[in-house]
Write an enzyme that holds these catalytic residues in place. Structure first.
Site, PDB file in Angstrom:
ATOM      1  CE1 TYR A  54      54.687 -36.582  33.008  1.00 17.35           C
ATOM      2  CE2 TYR A  54      54.351 -38.957  33.026  1.00 17.35           C
ATOM      3  CZ  TYR A  54      53.897 -37.681  33.296  1.00 17.35           C
ATOM      4  OH  TYR A  54      52.646 -37.500  33.859  1.00 17.35           O
TER       5      TYR A  54
ATOM      6  CB  SER B 143      52.666 -40.489  36.443  1.00 18.77           C
ATOM      7  OG  SER B 143      52.340 -41.317  35.347  1.00 18.77           O
TER       8      SER B 143
ATOM      9  CE  LYS C  49      54.701 -36.690  36.591  1.00 16.78           C
ATOM     10  NZ  LYS C  49      54.241 -35.525  37.377  1.00 16.78           N
TER      11      LYS C  49
HETATM   12  P1  NAD Z   1      47.702 -29.556  32.261  1.00 23.22           P
HETATM   13  O1  NAD Z   1      48.524 -29.247  31.068  1.00 23.22           O
HETATM   14  O2  NAD Z   1      46.228 -29.503  32.167  1.00 23.22           O
HETATM   15  O3  NAD Z   1      48.150 -28.625  33.483  1.00 23.22           O
HETATM   16  C1  NAD Z   1      49.510 -28.401  33.793  1.00 23.22           C
HETATM   17  C2  NAD Z   1      49.645 -26.986  34.338  1.00 23.22           C
HETATM   18  O4  NAD Z   1      51.020 -26.803  34.717  1.00 23.22           O
HETATM   19  C3  NAD Z   1      49.314 -25.909  33.278  1.00 23.22           C
HETATM   20  O5  NAD Z   1      48.426 -24.947  33.823  1.00 23.22           O
HETATM   21  C4  NAD Z   1      50.676 -25.289  32.986  1.00 23.22           C
HETATM   22  O6  NAD Z   1      50.599 -23.898  32.649  1.00 23.22           O
HETATM   23  C5  NAD Z   1      51.405 -25.512  34.300  1.00 23.22           C
HETATM   24  N1  NAD Z   1      52.857 -25.447  34.156  1.00 23.22           N
HETATM   25  C6  NAD Z   1      53.625 -25.977  33.171  1.00 23.22           C
HETATM   26  N2  NAD Z   1      54.915 -25.662  33.375  1.00 23.22           N
HETATM   27  C7  NAD Z   1      54.964 -24.932  34.528  1.00 23.22           C
HETATM   28  C8  NAD Z   1      56.009 -24.336  35.274  1.00 23.22           C
HETATM   29  N3  NAD Z   1      57.285 -24.387  34.861  1.00 23.22           N
HETATM   30  N4  NAD Z   1      55.699 -23.681  36.412  1.00 23.22           N
HETATM   31  C9  NAD Z   1      54.407 -23.598  36.831  1.00 23.22           C
HETATM   32  N5  NAD Z   1      53.380 -24.112  36.161  1.00 23.22           N
HETATM   33  C10 NAD Z   1      53.649 -24.790  35.027  1.00 23.22           C
HETATM   34  O7  NAD Z   1      48.195 -30.999  32.712  1.00 23.22           O
HETATM   35  P2  NAD Z   1      47.670 -32.038  33.813  1.00 23.22           P
HETATM   36  O8  NAD Z   1      47.367 -33.276  33.094  1.00 23.22           O
HETATM   37  O9  NAD Z   1      46.667 -31.449  34.699  1.00 23.22           O
HETATM   38  O10 NAD Z   1      49.043 -32.290  34.605  1.00 23.22           O
HETATM   39  C11 NAD Z   1      49.231 -31.968  35.954  1.00 23.22           C
HETATM   40  C12 NAD Z   1      50.205 -32.953  36.564  1.00 23.22           C
HETATM   41  O11 NAD Z   1      49.626 -34.248  36.511  1.00 23.22           O
HETATM   42  C13 NAD Z   1      51.547 -33.051  35.847  1.00 23.22           C
HETATM   43  O12 NAD Z   1      52.573 -33.153  36.795  1.00 23.22           O
HETATM   44  C14 NAD Z   1      51.412 -34.335  35.058  1.00 23.22           C
HETATM   45  O13 NAD Z   1      52.650 -34.927  34.804  1.00 23.22           O
HETATM   46  C15 NAD Z   1      50.591 -35.158  36.010  1.00 23.22           C
HETATM   47  N6  NAD Z   1      49.890 -36.284  35.420  1.00 23.22           N
HETATM   48  C16 NAD Z   1      49.024 -36.106  34.399  1.00 23.22           C
HETATM   49  C17 NAD Z   1      48.385 -37.216  33.863  1.00 23.22           C
HETATM   50  C18 NAD Z   1      47.427 -37.090  32.719  1.00 23.22           C
HETATM   51  O14 NAD Z   1      47.093 -38.128  32.099  1.00 23.22           O
HETATM   52  N7  NAD Z   1      46.924 -35.910  32.382  1.00 23.22           N
HETATM   53  C19 NAD Z   1      48.631 -38.505  34.359  1.00 23.22           C
HETATM   54  C20 NAD Z   1      49.516 -38.644  35.422  1.00 23.22           C
HETATM   55  C21 NAD Z   1      50.145 -37.524  35.951  1.00 23.22           C
END
Ligand code: NAD
Length: 265
Positions: free
Chosen positions: A160, A147, A164
């Site tokens: 978080y 992130s 990260k």
């Molecule tokens: P999202 O909620 O759409 O998807 C996350 C997925 O992870 C979901 O399908 C959930 O069921 C799954 N999950 C949660 N806990 C789990 C576990 N213990 N084991 C297996 N699967 C699990 O979220 P996203 O935004 O697509 O996030 C994906 C990654 O991107 C994360 O690591 C998040 O920190 C990172 N991220 C997101 C953003 C953002 O703004 N959305 C920004 C930077 C980084």
């Protein structure tokens, strides 16, 4: 001169957290590029729906029930993928959640939950994948979803931000250890992406801060971008494809920020 190539035919990829958001788009993009994809998620039903969509589009995928914080679930899932498709060439360690609380109010159980999904999950999936990647001379690629918060702090997101930042360390050590086995590692660092993880924060923050949802988006989430744009799942998926398909190890150990100009390193 290195030729760019976006073809993953013959490769097997494991994407965790692939039932939603960023992981889903990466899984679908890899499948379109020809890879066989393990769609791993704690939510098996949602993972199965992604697999149906990939198969309907002519791709190859396998749904895997996997809680990334469980060593046995990770090992079983990786073995099932290898048994089904014959190997593993690409790991995208992406599963994640968000818990927002100031340090002095944060419970120890929430702290541990965040570290177990983000950091233990990254370690466990990496270790399991390396058992296969190190046993052949093919190129292996490991990508962590970091992130912007891999590089800078944010109020009330200590677990978080800490996790990260930790991914940078794991990625850098793996770059050194993996080189002799032709395994490279990367961290992709998105800005805010409008996935379910973020969409639910918008009304929550508006309520807590007594401001409009538009103000949450413009004055908090996008305030540091150069153009007030969310990062898209498509942009992240294309970056993950570029890294997985890249023919040399020139980017190993690097984090790549994809955030519309927020945090320029
Ligand atoms: P999202 O909620 O759409 O998807 C996350 C997925 O992870 C979901 O399908 C959930 O069921 C799954 N999950 C949660 N806990 C789990 C576990 N213990 N084991 C297996 N699967 C699990 O979220 P996203 O935004 O697509 O996030 C994906 C990654 O991107 C994360 O690591 C998040 O920190 C990172 N991220 C997101 C953003 C953002 O703004 N959305 C920004 C930077 C980084």
């Amino acid at each position: 001169m290195t030729q760019l190539n976006q073809d993953l035919t013959g490769k097997v990829a494991l994407v965790t957290g692939a039932a939603s958001g960023i992981g889903r788009d990466i899984a679908e993009t890899y499948a379109k590029a020809g890879a066989a994809v393990g769609v791993a998620d704690i939510n098996l039903e949602a993972a199965q729906n992604v697999v149906k969509d990939i198969e309907a589009a002519g791709g190859k995928a396998l749904a895997l029930a996997m809680d990334v914080s469980s060593e046995s679930a990770v090992n079983d899932g990786v073995k099932a993928l290898v048994d089904h498709f014959g190997g593993i060439d690409i790991l995208v360690s992406n599963a994640g959640i968000q818990i927002i609380d100031p340090i002095h109010k944060l419970s120890f159980s929430d702290w541990k939950k965040m570290q177990s999904i983000h950091l233990d999950g990254a370690f466990l999936t990496t270790k399991a994948a390396l058992q296969y990647m190190y046993s052949n001379d093919k190129v292996g690629t490991v990508i962590y979803t970091g992130s912007v918060h891999s590089h800078e702090a944010s109020l009330f997101k200590a677990p978080y931000v800490t996790a990260k930042h930790g991914l940078l360390g794991l990625c850098r050590v793996l770059a050194k250890e993996g080189a002799q086995y032709n395994v490279r590692s990367h961290v992709i660092c998105p800005g805010f992406v409008k996935t379910p993880l973020v969409e639910k924060q918008i009304p929550e923050q508006a309520r807590e801060k007594g401001i409009s949802e538009e103000e949450v988006v413009n004055d908090i989430m996008l305030v540091n971008t150069v153009d007030k744009e969310f990062t898209s799942t498509e942009d992240i998926a294309q970056l993950a494809l570029f890294l997985a398909a890249f023919p040399t190890n020139v980017f190993t150990g690097q984090s790549i920020v994809a955030s519309h100009g927020w945090f320029m390193n």
